[in-house]
Write a protein that holds these residues in place. Sequence first.
Motif, PDB file in Angstrom:
ATOM      1  N   ALA A   1      14.360  -5.629 -15.887  1.00  0.00           N
ATOM      2  CA  ALA A   1      12.677  -5.787 -16.230  1.00  0.00           C
ATOM      3  C   ALA A   1      12.322  -6.557 -14.886  1.00  0.00           C
ATOM      4  CB  ALA A   1      12.439  -6.374 -17.217  1.00  0.00           C
ATOM      5  N   GLU A   2      13.164  -7.303 -14.708  1.00  0.00           N
ATOM      6  CA  GLU A   2      12.747  -8.958 -13.602  1.00  0.00           C
ATOM      7  C   GLU A   2      12.798  -8.077 -12.362  1.00  0.00           C
ATOM      8  OE1 GLU A   2      15.082 -12.231 -13.059  1.00  0.00           O
ATOM      9  OE2 GLU A   2      15.592 -12.956 -15.148  1.00  0.00           O
ATOM     10  N   ARG A   3      13.757  -7.031 -12.082  1.00  0.00           N
ATOM     11  CA  ARG A   3      13.657  -6.765 -10.767  1.00  0.00           C
ATOM     12  C   ARG A   3      11.846  -5.224 -10.682  1.00  0.00           C
ATOM     13  NH1 ARG A   3      19.157  -5.699 -11.186  1.00  0.00           N
ATOM     14  NH2 ARG A   3      18.217  -3.846 -11.862  1.00  0.00           N
ATOM     15  N   GLU A   4      12.321  -5.060 -11.769  1.00  0.00           N
ATOM     16  CA  GLU A   4      10.770  -4.293 -11.303  1.00  0.00           C
ATOM     17  C   GLU A   4       9.475  -4.947 -11.543  1.00  0.00           C
ATOM     18  OE1 GLU A   4      10.914  -2.122 -14.933  1.00  0.00           O
ATOM     19  OE2 GLU A   4      12.484  -0.685 -13.843  1.00  0.00           O
ATOM     20  N   LEU A   5       9.527  -6.103 -12.104  1.00  0.00           N
ATOM     21  CA  LEU A   5       8.296  -7.377 -12.088  1.00  0.00           C
ATOM     22  C   LEU A   5       8.494  -7.953 -10.236  1.00  0.00           C
ATOM     23  CD1 LEU A   5       8.378  -9.224 -15.725  1.00  0.00           C
ATOM     24  CD2 LEU A   5       6.551  -7.962 -14.380  1.00  0.00           C
ATOM     25  N   GLN A   6       9.367  -8.275  -9.916  1.00  0.00           N
ATOM     26  CA  GLN A   6       9.165  -8.768  -8.304  1.00  0.00           C
ATOM     27  C   GLN A   6       9.006  -7.639  -7.689  1.00  0.00           C
ATOM     28  OE1 GLN A   6      13.138  -9.579  -7.609  1.00  0.00           O
ATOM     29  NE2 GLN A   6      12.844 -11.631  -8.563  1.00  0.00           N
ATOM     30  N   LYS A   7       9.223  -6.273  -7.422  1.00  0.00           N
ATOM     31  CA  LYS A   7       7.924  -5.123  -7.310  1.00  0.00           C
ATOM     32  C   LYS A   7       7.062  -4.755  -6.769  1.00  0.00           C
ATOM     33  CE  LYS A   7       9.235  -1.162  -4.911  1.00  0.00           C
ATOM     34  NZ  LYS A   7       9.599  -0.977  -3.072  1.00  0.00           N
ATOM     35  N   GLN A   8       6.521  -4.973  -8.387  1.00  0.00           N
ATOM     36  CA  GLN A   8       5.127  -4.929  -8.637  1.00  0.00           C
ATOM     37  C   GLN A   8       4.078  -5.877  -8.035  1.00  0.00           C
ATOM     38  OE1 GLN A   8       4.509  -5.067 -12.806  1.00  0.00           O
ATOM     39  NE2 GLN A   8       5.645  -2.926 -13.131  1.00  0.00           N
ATOM     40  N   LYS A   9       5.086  -7.114  -8.004  1.00  0.00           N
ATOM     41  CA  LYS A   9       3.822  -8.357  -7.556  1.00  0.00           C
ATOM     42  C   LYS A   9       4.103  -8.275  -6.227  1.00  0.00           C
ATOM     43  CE  LYS A   9       2.184 -12.105  -7.505  1.00  0.00           C
ATOM     44  NZ  LYS A   9       1.092 -12.389  -7.456  1.00  0.00           N
ATOM     45  N   ALA A  10       5.400  -7.315  -5.512  1.00  0.00           N
ATOM     46  CA  ALA A  10       5.276  -7.222  -3.591  1.00  0.00           C
ATOM     47  C   ALA A  10       3.954  -6.238  -3.610  1.00  0.00           C
ATOM     48  CB  ALA A  10       6.404  -6.745  -3.832  1.00  0.00           C
ATOM     49  N   ILE A  11       4.094  -5.067  -4.111  1.00  0.00           N
ATOM     50  CA  ILE A  11       2.909  -4.376  -4.330  1.00  0.00           C
ATOM     51  C   ILE A  11       1.719  -4.357  -4.571  1.00  0.00           C
ATOM     52  CG2 ILE A  11       2.556  -1.863  -4.857  1.00  0.00           C
ATOM     53  CD1 ILE A  11       5.090  -1.652  -3.554  1.00  0.00           C
ATOM     54  N   GLU A  12       1.700  -5.406  -5.351  1.00  0.00           N
ATOM     55  CA  GLU A  12       0.188  -5.770  -5.643  1.00  0.00           C
ATOM     56  C   GLU A  12      -0.081  -6.989  -4.435  1.00  0.00           C
ATOM     57  OE1 GLU A  12      -2.277  -8.447  -8.657  1.00  0.00           O
ATOM     58  OE2 GLU A  12       0.286  -7.984  -9.315  1.00  0.00           O
ATOM     59  N   ASP A  13       0.689  -7.900  -4.313  1.00  0.00           N
ATOM     60  CA  ASP A  13       0.387  -8.175  -2.984  1.00  0.00           C
ATOM     61  C   ASP A  13      -0.108  -7.851  -1.111  1.00  0.00           C
ATOM     62  OD1 ASP A  13       0.566 -10.907  -4.210  1.00  0.00           O
ATOM     63  OD2 ASP A  13       2.579 -11.616  -3.751  1.00  0.00           O
ATOM     64  N   LEU A  14       1.035  -6.872  -1.611  1.00  0.00           N
ATOM     65  CA  LEU A  14       1.137  -5.322  -0.369  1.00  0.00           C
ATOM     66  C   LEU A  14      -0.902  -5.382  -0.301  1.00  0.00           C
ATOM     67  CD1 LEU A  14       3.805  -3.609   0.028  1.00  0.00           C
ATOM     68  CD2 LEU A  14       3.077  -5.562   1.649  1.00  0.00           C
ATOM     69  N   ILE A  15      -0.998  -4.776  -1.543  1.00  0.00           N
ATOM     70  CA  ILE A  15      -2.471  -4.209  -1.871  1.00  0.00           C
ATOM     71  C   ILE A  15      -4.351  -4.895  -1.559  1.00  0.00           C
ATOM     72  CG2 ILE A  15      -4.222  -2.468  -3.055  1.00  0.00           C
ATOM     73  CD1 ILE A  15      -1.814  -1.525  -2.649  1.00  0.00           C
ATOM     74  N   ASN A  16      -3.555  -6.308  -1.888  1.00  0.00           N
ATOM     75  CA  ASN A  16      -4.212  -7.407  -1.796  1.00  0.00           C
ATOM     76  C   ASN A  16      -4.637  -7.589  -0.285  1.00  0.00           C
ATOM     77  OD1 ASN A  16      -5.398  -6.625  -4.837  1.00  0.00           O
ATOM     78  ND2 ASN A  16      -3.536  -8.623  -5.024  1.00  0.00           N
ATOM     79  N   SER A  17      -4.147  -7.819  -0.141  1.00  0.00           N
ATOM     80  CA  SER A  17      -3.702  -8.312   1.527  1.00  0.00           C
ATOM     81  C   SER A  17      -4.046  -7.048   2.640  1.00  0.00           C
ATOM     82  CB  SER A  17      -2.490  -8.425   1.969  1.00  0.00           C
ATOM     83  OG  SER A  17      -1.249  -7.701   2.424  1.00  0.00           O
ATOM     84  N   LYS A  18      -4.403  -5.862   2.329  1.00  0.00           N
ATOM     85  CA  LYS A  18      -4.973  -4.327   2.861  1.00  0.00           C
ATOM     86  C   LYS A  18      -4.468  -4.805   4.244  1.00  0.00           C
ATOM     87  CE  LYS A  18      -9.748  -5.834   1.135  1.00  0.00           C
ATOM     88  NZ  LYS A  18     -11.085  -6.747   0.927  1.00  0.00           N
ATOM     89  N   ASN A  19      -3.222  -5.029   3.479  1.00  0.00           N
ATOM     90  CA  ASN A  19      -2.173  -4.752   4.944  1.00  0.00           C
ATOM     91  C   ASN A  19      -0.961  -4.134   4.451  1.00  0.00           C
ATOM     92  OD1 ASN A  19      -0.465  -4.692   7.349  1.00  0.00           O
ATOM     93  ND2 ASN A  19      -0.277  -7.122   7.645  1.00  0.00           N
ATOM     94  N   PHE A  20       0.002  -1.988   4.787  1.00  0.00           N
ATOM     95  CA  PHE A  20       0.630  -2.006   4.358  1.00  0.00           C
ATOM     96  C   PHE A  20       0.917  -0.746   5.387  1.00  0.00           C
ATOM     97  CE2 PHE A  20      -2.711  -1.064   1.660  1.00  0.00           C
ATOM     98  CZ  PHE A  20      -2.927   0.601   1.287  1.00  0.00           C
ATOM     99  N   VAL A  21       2.149  -0.112   4.734  1.00  0.00           N
ATOM    100  CA  VAL A  21       2.340   1.353   6.483  1.00  0.00           C
ATOM    101  C   VAL A  21       2.708   1.928   4.857  1.00  0.00           C
ATOM    102  CG1 VAL A  21       4.064   2.347   7.583  1.00  0.00           C
ATOM    103  CG2 VAL A  21       3.462  -0.043   7.735  1.00  0.00           C
ATOM    104  N   PHE A  22       1.569   3.519   4.525  1.00  0.00           N
ATOM    105  CA  PHE A  22       1.949   4.700   4.085  1.00  0.00           C
ATOM    106  C   PHE A  22       2.774   5.709   4.474  1.00  0.00           C
ATOM    107  CE2 PHE A  22       1.449   8.699   2.571  1.00  0.00           C
ATOM    108  CZ  PHE A  22       1.735   9.202   1.629  1.00  0.00           C
TER     109      PHE A  22
END
Length: 172
Positions: free
Chosen positions: A30-51
């Motif tokens: 659950a901790e790892r999933e929360l960390q992953k979700q936070k990282a994805i949220e930060d990427l989206i909010n920064s508008k800088n990511f690779v698909f």
Amino acid sequence: MKTKITVLMLFCFFNITVFAQEKTKKELKAERELQKQKAIEDLINSKNFVFEAQKAQPLGSRLINLDYNTYFLNFNTTKTTCDLPFFGRAYYVPYGGDGGMKFEGVPENIQIEKKKKSYNINATVKGKDDVYSLYFSVFPDGGATLSINSNNKVAISYQGVVSAPKKDESKK
């Protein structure tokens, strides 16, 4: 005899407290999933990511598996670069064009909408010969779908993953 029982009780007490502090596998997951979700949220909010595309779905056709780590869309507010394959009908292709969805441009009209279980991102990119409308759906685990509409080609969808952009070695 009393000392042996006392020592045994103390030993049991310390073992119980040590085991009580360790996290279970479910808690760690659950901790790892929360960390992953936070990282994805930060990427989206920064508008800088690779698909990175793993599958392509042409309009009205079957799902096509793609080579991994080959096809990408690098999304950034200053410059978006796309190198994705295209399968489907094209209405106009410039002479000497290399096919595929290959373009560079500055994204405009960027809209990010947070849904209950995903993020929806809409943007428009003006390339050299066409205008591309990008529609992302990014999920908390990093999975994503991308739909591209253009004026000169039929719409196409891709499935893949979103990750942080890789750092250039030359900038060190």
